[in-house]
Design a protein around this motif. Structure first.
Motif, PDB file in Angstrom:
ATOM      1  N   ILE A   1       0.821  -1.210   0.000  1.00  0.00           N
ATOM      2  CA  ILE A   1       0.000   0.000   0.000  1.00  0.00           C
ATOM      3  C   ILE A   1       0.857   1.264   0.000  1.00  0.00           C
ATOM      4  N   CYS A   2       1.864   1.315   0.869  1.00  0.00           N
ATOM      5  CA  CYS A   2       2.630   2.567   0.961  1.00  0.00           C
ATOM      6  C   CYS A   2       4.134   2.360   0.774  1.00  0.00           C
TER       7      CYS A   2
ATOM      8  N   GLY B   1      -4.040   1.510   5.092  1.00  0.00           N
ATOM      9  CA  GLY B   1      -5.002   2.258   4.275  1.00  0.00           C
ATOM     10  C   GLY B   1      -6.439   2.208   4.753  1.00  0.00           C
ATOM     11  N   GLY B   2      -6.642   1.743   5.987  1.00  0.00           N
ATOM     12  CA  GLY B   2      -8.011   1.549   6.455  1.00  0.00           C
ATOM     13  C   GLY B   2      -8.555   2.680   7.301  1.00  0.00           C
ATOM     14  N   SER B   3      -9.865   2.730   7.383  1.00  0.00           N
ATOM     15  CA  SER B   3     -10.565   3.654   8.276  1.00  0.00           C
ATOM     16  C   SER B   3     -11.947   3.091   8.559  1.00  0.00           C
ATOM     17  N   MET B   4     -12.567   3.632   9.597  1.00  0.00           N
ATOM     18  CA  MET B   4     -13.861   3.094  10.028  1.00  0.00           C
ATOM     19  C   MET B   4     -14.704   4.209  10.611  1.00  0.00           C
ATOM     20  N   SER B   5     -15.987   4.227  10.272  1.00  0.00           N
ATOM     21  CA  SER B   5     -16.906   5.228  10.811  1.00  0.00           C
ATOM     22  C   SER B   5     -17.209   4.937  12.277  1.00  0.00           C
ATOM     23  N   ASP B   6     -17.619   5.969  12.982  1.00  0.00           N
ATOM     24  CA  ASP B   6     -18.072   5.789  14.359  1.00  0.00           C
ATOM     25  C   ASP B   6     -19.323   4.926  14.330  1.00  0.00           C
ATOM     26  N   PRO B   7     -19.305   3.735  14.957  1.00  0.00           N
ATOM     27  CA  PRO B   7     -20.473   2.844  14.890  1.00  0.00           C
ATOM     28  C   PRO B   7     -21.731   3.422  15.522  1.00  0.00           C
TER      29      PRO B   7
ATOM     30  N   PRO C   1      -3.994   1.130  -3.773  1.00  0.00           N
ATOM     31  CA  PRO C   1      -3.440   1.957  -4.853  1.00  0.00           C
ATOM     32  C   PRO C   1      -4.026   1.675  -6.231  1.00  0.00           C
ATOM     33  N   ASP C   2      -4.407   0.425  -6.500  1.00  0.00           N
ATOM     34  CA  ASP C   2      -4.921   0.097  -7.827  1.00  0.00           C
ATOM     35  C   ASP C   2      -5.927  -1.049  -7.727  1.00  0.00           C
ATOM     36  N   GLU C   3      -6.542  -1.354  -8.874  1.00  0.00           N
ATOM     37  CA  GLU C   3      -7.600  -2.364  -8.904  1.00  0.00           C
ATOM     38  C   GLU C   3      -7.060  -3.756  -8.630  1.00  0.00           C
ATOM     39  N   ILE C   4      -5.865  -4.070  -9.128  1.00  0.00           N
ATOM     40  CA  ILE C   4      -5.299  -5.415  -8.947  1.00  0.00           C
ATOM     41  C   ILE C   4      -5.142  -5.732  -7.469  1.00  0.00           C
ATOM     42  N   ARG C   5      -4.562  -4.792  -6.715  1.00  0.00           N
ATOM     43  CA  ARG C   5      -4.349  -5.033  -5.293  1.00  0.00           C
ATOM     44  C   ARG C   5      -5.655  -4.991  -4.511  1.00  0.00           C
ATOM     45  N   ALA C   6      -6.610  -4.169  -4.973  1.00  0.00           N
ATOM     46  CA  ALA C   6      -7.920  -4.132  -4.313  1.00  0.00           C
ATOM     47  C   ALA C   6      -8.646  -5.465  -4.463  1.00  0.00           C
ATOM     48  N   LEU C   7      -8.628  -6.017  -5.660  1.00  0.00           N
ATOM     49  CA  LEU C   7      -9.284  -7.310  -5.908  1.00  0.00           C
ATOM     50  C   LEU C   7      -8.589  -8.434  -5.153  1.00  0.00           C
ATOM     51  N   LYS C   8      -7.256  -8.329  -5.038  1.00  0.00           N
ATOM     52  CA  LYS C   8      -6.511  -9.341  -4.294  1.00  0.00           C
ATOM     53  C   LYS C   8      -6.900  -9.307  -2.817  1.00  0.00           C
TER      54      LYS C   8
END
Length: 312
Positions: A32-33, A140-146, A157-164
């Motif tokens: 990711i970074c 690269g994560g985040s979460m809303s207040d439940p 960063p890209d679709e390949i890594r997102a799908l993986k």
């Protein structure tokens, strides 16, 4: 502290005892970074850029524990974002090659702009998948207040890594979705039960319990609100129906009088006027002999038909 930050603080302290799991988490952070910076004579530098000090601390700890390598750390002001600090962690030459080889990163011919891609072999074991998801959320994560909404996302960063990443998450029977947002791809969850599951997968057990407690309270509150709204609607419906029944009965009384009605209709008409707030069941119990709700309703409908006929 936000709930999302609380989750990351808990994940920071979660260190897998197995070396292969620590390597999987390092691979997630790098995917990711991370950057490969080629140098002279084929030498490379492995660099991570992050604005999140939690990511910097976790990467430093994992590299130290796994490879016994001291990472070079630079702290700079991030000119792209106001009041933001950029943390740069770098290892060079042979150390960079060791980490890249262990994380199954193909770095030959890779330029700085292309970023990093880790081989699927790194996440063959279930425990390594957990570590990889944990590293991805940290980076690269985040979460809303439940208390407000259910939403967890990891920006890739890209679709390949997102799908993986989506494929890895789905192996835990969690239905992650992927959406494109500007030039990034986001892996996200919106169902409360699935967010609780992924917190458990990442081994953020304290955060999961807090999340579940909030979710239970919210569901109870929503259930009570639905019940109150339903009862209010039923009361309103009963009042409207009773008002219409009384109007019809009064019209019959003033037009032809109750003496024109059968004994049963006359009796229920008198009771409805005398007890306007009574339910059908209560009216039926007042009759002699008593009758059920359907019987009372049948008589009132007859009275309504008579009143409508008189109006016509």
């Amino acid at each position: 502290m936000s709930f999302s930050k609380e989750v990351k603080e808990e994940l920071l302290k979660q260190i897998s005892p197995a070396r292969h799991c620590m390597i999987a988490e390092i691979a997630a952070l790098l995917s990711i970074c991370g950057r490969i910076i080629p140098g002279e004579d084929g030498r490379i530098s492995l660099v991570i850029h992050t604005e999140n000090i939690t990511v910097a601390r976790k990467y430093f700890t994992l590299v130290q524990k796994t490879f016994n390598i001291n990472t070079e750390i630079l702290v700079r002001r991030n000119m792209a974002v106001k009041n933001s600090t950029l943390y740069i962690l770098a290892v060079h030459h042979e150390d960079a090659v060791r980490i890249a080889g262990a994380a199954k990163i193909a770095y030959q011919g890779v330029t700085e702009e292309k970023g990093l891609m880790c081989d699927s072999l790194i996440v063959q074991n279930t425990c390594c998948k957990r570590s990889f998801i944990r590293g991805a959320y940290l980076a690269g994560g985040s979460m809303s207040d439940p208390e407000k909404a259910y939403h967890l996302e990891i920006v890739m960063p890209d679709e390949i890594r997102a799908l993986k990443l989506q494929e890895i998450i789905n192996t835990f029977l969690i239905d992650a979705k992927v959406i494109k947002r500007k030039r990034y791809y986001v892996v996200y969850l919106k169902e409360g039960s699935q967010i609780a599951d992924i917190l458990n997968v990442m081994e953020a057990h304290i955060a999961m319990m807090s999340f579940e407690n909030i979710r239970i309270v919210k569901e109870m509150r929503n259930s009570i609100n639905r019940q109150v709204n339903c009862e209010a609607a039923n009361i309103n419906k009963t009042v409207v129906a009773a008002t219409k029944q009384i109007d019809d009965i009064i019209y019959i009384r003033d037009t032809i009088g109750f003496e024109k009605l059968s004994e049963g209709l006359e009796e229920i008409a008198g009771l409805r006027i005398a007890f306007p707030e009574a339910s059908l069941k209560e009216l039926g119990a007042m009759l002699n002999p008593p009758i059920g709700k359907s019987g009372v309703n049948h008589r009132l409908k007859k009275l309504s038909l008579i009143a409508d006929g008189l109006r016509d």
